[in-house]
Scaffold this motif. Structure first.
Motif, PDB file in Angstrom:
ATOM      1  N   GLN B 267     -97.200  77.967  28.059  1.00  0.00           N
ATOM      2  CA  GLN B 267     -97.654  78.514  27.841  1.00  0.00           C
ATOM      3  C   GLN B 267     -97.599  79.871  29.137  1.00  0.00           C
ATOM      4  OE1 GLN B 267    -101.483  78.812  29.004  1.00  0.00           O
ATOM      5  NE2 GLN B 267    -102.613  80.181  27.352  1.00  0.00           N
ATOM      6  N   ARG B 268     -97.251  79.495  30.289  1.00  0.00           N
ATOM      7  CA  ARG B 268     -97.096  80.137  31.127  1.00  0.00           C
ATOM      8  C   ARG B 268     -96.047  79.340  32.198  1.00  0.00           C
ATOM      9  NH1 ARG B 268    -101.090  84.277  34.202  1.00  0.00           N
ATOM     10  NH2 ARG B 268     -99.102  85.180  35.917  1.00  0.00           N
ATOM     11  N   VAL B 269     -95.258  79.401  32.132  1.00  0.00           N
ATOM     12  CA  VAL B 269     -94.514  78.630  33.011  1.00  0.00           C
ATOM     13  C   VAL B 269     -93.794  78.980  34.642  1.00  0.00           C
ATOM     14  CG1 VAL B 269     -92.032  77.782  31.531  1.00  0.00           C
ATOM     15  CG2 VAL B 269     -92.218  80.453  32.536  1.00  0.00           C
ATOM     16  N   GLY B 270     -94.876  79.896  35.476  1.00  0.00           N
ATOM     17  CA  GLY B 270     -94.522  80.164  36.048  1.00  0.00           C
ATOM     18  C   GLY B 270     -95.574  79.900  37.346  1.00  0.00           C
ATOM     19  N   VAL B 271     -96.887  78.946  36.552  1.00  0.00           N
ATOM     20  CA  VAL B 271     -98.081  79.077  37.221  1.00  0.00           C
ATOM     21  C   VAL B 271     -98.298  77.742  37.765  1.00  0.00           C
ATOM     22  CG1 VAL B 271     -98.950  80.686  36.474  1.00  0.00           C
ATOM     23  CG2 VAL B 271     -98.580  78.376  34.917  1.00  0.00           C
ATOM     24  N   CYS B 272     -98.717  77.692  39.379  1.00  0.00           N
ATOM     25  CA  CYS B 272     -99.066  76.123  39.655  1.00  0.00           C
ATOM     26  C   CYS B 272     -99.747  74.939  38.192  1.00  0.00           C
ATOM     27  CB  CYS B 272    -100.085  76.257  40.852  1.00  0.00           C
ATOM     28  SG  CYS B 272    -101.889  77.100  41.014  1.00  0.00           S
ATOM     29  N   ASN B 273    -100.376  75.650  37.381  1.00  0.00           N
ATOM     30  CA  ASN B 273    -101.015  74.432  36.740  1.00  0.00           C
ATOM     31  C   ASN B 273    -100.234  74.111  34.942  1.00  0.00           C
ATOM     32  OD1 ASN B 273    -101.510  76.776  35.320  1.00  0.00           O
ATOM     33  ND2 ASN B 273    -103.259  76.968  35.741  1.00  0.00           N
TER      34      ASN B 273
END
Lengths: 435, 435
Positions: B267-273
């Motif tokens: 869904q968003r690859v660059g995030v910490c979760n």
């Protein structure tokens, strides 16, 4: 090296302290896993078993302690410090009783701090859980060894101890006794370990064991605490330095002020919540200072006063002209800095300039003055019309006290068992994905 | 040096960075005094005024931003980073709107956390108060400058900012606009200051400003955070590194598992979760992996799999044999490590070994398995049957988010405004002395 030290020193003691201490911390972390999910009943039974084991091992503990005392005496240790170091059968019983009292306290672990169901149906709970591994760096008194181990175990943590070298034999034996008792209870003996065998480098290695040790609590003098704060990469909870002020406002009840002042200064002088500076509003300097200084003198206090204060000092009171250094000194002795201030603003400014953020008190009958002092003074505890000596976990009803935090992160003021825990968010869904 | 940098750089910029930054921090501390006792109405009005001022200064901000973008382009900055750096009139409006949303949130300051009357009649309250001075060290995006200032002000704190040099002109102008707007509101302009003018040494000086700066929050990549943790003597809240795992248990609902996996990874690859490692129970490897790997491949994900995983990979899916390095990597990209595990214990062991303590998820229909995973995994958030992407202040309903703490002290998991505050014990007596 003494017999009791040898017994508790594994082969690793010959190794690089950094490597050896990291191995200790790794074992502590592994051991902590067993305790993290232990029930309160298990932990309390273990604490009582530790208490029994300590009393049963009185002879062993006293023999080790006698080595420390003999070494201290040979090294010229003062009688006061020797008294703090020395154990007796009665003191061992008292130390064991403190463990039993811990067993009687509620368990902070498992408390649901907050919780809700989100609009999308996800169920959210924030639950109190143990930290994991607690490091404790402290000075001479061997009772702290037991105390620290008990607090850590009750809150579900493993503990790694670094005690003062003056109590090395006592601490080594106590740790041994505790570890054996844990093993007898079916718990990992690595829940309580000491790094004393690696001396000062071992202590430094403990401060650097980030990722293995979750929190470090230094207990001792200002120098010890400053060293730990400077050196540690492990998160530290800073405790204890208290340059506490008592401000007697223009509207203070002077009949109350005198007993509060004497209590705050002289009830126990070596503690962090004793008052170190008295500030007096100039409008009541004439009415308050002569009798206050006389009473302080009677109690054996040396007054470090500014000129306005010294002008009020009766004959026979020991006085020293105050320098700026006095405003910044935590005496921990029968000394008191005293200054006459022009008004509430000057009092607040002085406190803001010199406070270590521990405990600050105002004596006043003026509601606005009390409210301004409470709002504008930045300290762990702000007290109105009572002695500074009340800042204490026991007095605050928190049960066991780990120390008094003077930092703002995580814990501020007296720390109870809950401050040795952290929280975990637990989220339950049913196939939820984020839109 | 650009015009906008010159405007915001006082004479001190020529001085020793250490001295100059300590002076900035001292001014911040002094300014924080005005805000500590400000009402919510005052703070919210200020936040709205800052929002208006930013929008009014759009041309100035965009001009400064254009300098940064030009410098970045000349220096070969990637298009992705340039896009994060670049401001537009719409983005300025969005940044200002975030300040207005902050104004609408409840004020954490003044909350009575707990309170009681002691047996001796002392009245005790633990009240939430601002920290004082918050330091923020972050990377390129200029919106963080406004965001950080807003969060600090709303929680009653002064802020000292150290932004990335890539956004130096934008940040300098934004800080200028905010400080002017504060002054116009009758508040100290020193409530929002930057130390960017002193470059990297200024950032280091900020990390060492213990006693003046109460907490430091690094926001950025793993390297930035590691540097701050290592260097700082100011207490740090560690944020963000997330090597998150998703474990598909033997009893998982495989129909739910696929959308959750795709959501958590893509869904968003660059995030910490985002999820970085998938663990699959061997009993469902046959049933789950072929379709899961195909779907991942379809979504452009490269699978770093162990041998058992790669045996299930359909044609056309990009695969790489996993090495141990993969288990420890936070990819932040369309890469996923995948491992088949023997049972729940092996899954928990893998997670305990490689977790960064951010978010760990289990998909299961087995109550005991879910309870064991929740109890034995040590992370800020443990999620059952939902995507790891839910660990987020907004998703958790905490309002504004400062970051996601992966440490155990003070704050763990998503941090809201309350985490930028501390508490103060307020004690009221009537002449009480300690017996």
């Amino acid at each position: 090296m003494t017999t009791s030290l040898e017994q508790s020193t594994p082969a690793l003691a010959q190794d690089d302290p950094e490597v050896a201490v990291l191995e200790v911390a790794r074992r502590a972390r592994e051991a902590s896993r067993a305790l993290a999910t232990a029930t309160r009943a298990t932990k309390d039974a273990a604490l009582r078993a530790l208490a029994d084991a300590l009393v049963a091992a009185t002879d062993r503990v006293l023999a080790a302690n006698a080595e420390d005392v003999a070494r201290g005496r040979a090294g010229g240790m003062s009688e006061g410090l020797l008294d703090r170091l020395a154990l007796t059968p009665e003191r061992v019983v008292a130390i064991a009783d403190a463990l039993r009292e811990l067993a009687a306290l509620p368990d902070p672990v498992g408390e649901v701090v907050r919780g809700s169901t989100l609009p999308n149906g996800l169920r959210l709970r924030q639950v109190r859980v143990p930290m994991g591994v607690v490091g404790m760096i402290y000075e001479a008194r061997p009772n702290v060894t037991v105390d620290a181990a008990g607090l850590a175990l009750k809150s579900g943590n493993a503990v790694v101890l670094r005690g003062g070298s003056a109590a090395a034999s006592s601490n080594a034996t106590i740790v041994e006794v505790l570890a054996e008792a844990l093993a007898a209870q079916g718990l990992p003996r690595d829940l309580v370990q000491s790094v004393d065998a690696w001396g000062r480098p071992g202590g430094v290695a403990l401060m650097h064991a980030r990722g293995l040790v979750d929190v470090l609590v230094p207990r001792g003098g200002a120098d010890l605490i400053a060293t730990v704060v400077r050196e540690a990469t492990v998160p530290v909870i800073e405790t204890g330095v208290g340059n506490c002020h008592l401000y007697v406002d223009a509207s203070a009840d002077l009949d109350d002020a005198l007993p509060i002042l004497l209590n705050a200064k002289t009830q126990r002088v070596g503690v962090c919540n004793a008052v170190e500076t008295l500030l007096v509003h100039r409008d009541v300097a004439d009415a308050f200072l002569p009798s206050a200084l006389a009473a302080l003198g009677q109690a054996g206090v040396t007054v470090h006063g500014d000129a306005a204060t010294l002008a009020h000092a009766p004959q026979g009171v020991a006085t020293v002209p105050a320098t700026e250094a006095d405003w910044g000194t935590e005496y921990l002795s029968l000394d008191l800095a005293v200054r006459v201030v022009d008004d509430l603003d000057a009092a607040i400014d002085h406190v803001r300039r010199w406070s270590t953020g521990h405990t600050e008190a105002i004596l006043t009958r003026d509601l606005r003055a009390s409210e301004r002092f409470v709002a504008e003074v930045d300290a762990a505890a702000v007290i109105v019309n009572a002695s500074t000596r009340f800042t204490d976990g026991g007095q605050f009803g928190l049960g066991a006290e780990i120390g008094i935090s003077t930092q703002k992160l995580h814990a501020r003021g007296p720390m109870g068992l809950a401050e040795l825990t952290t929280t975990k968010w637990v989220v339950h869904g049913d196939g939820h994905v984020r839109p």
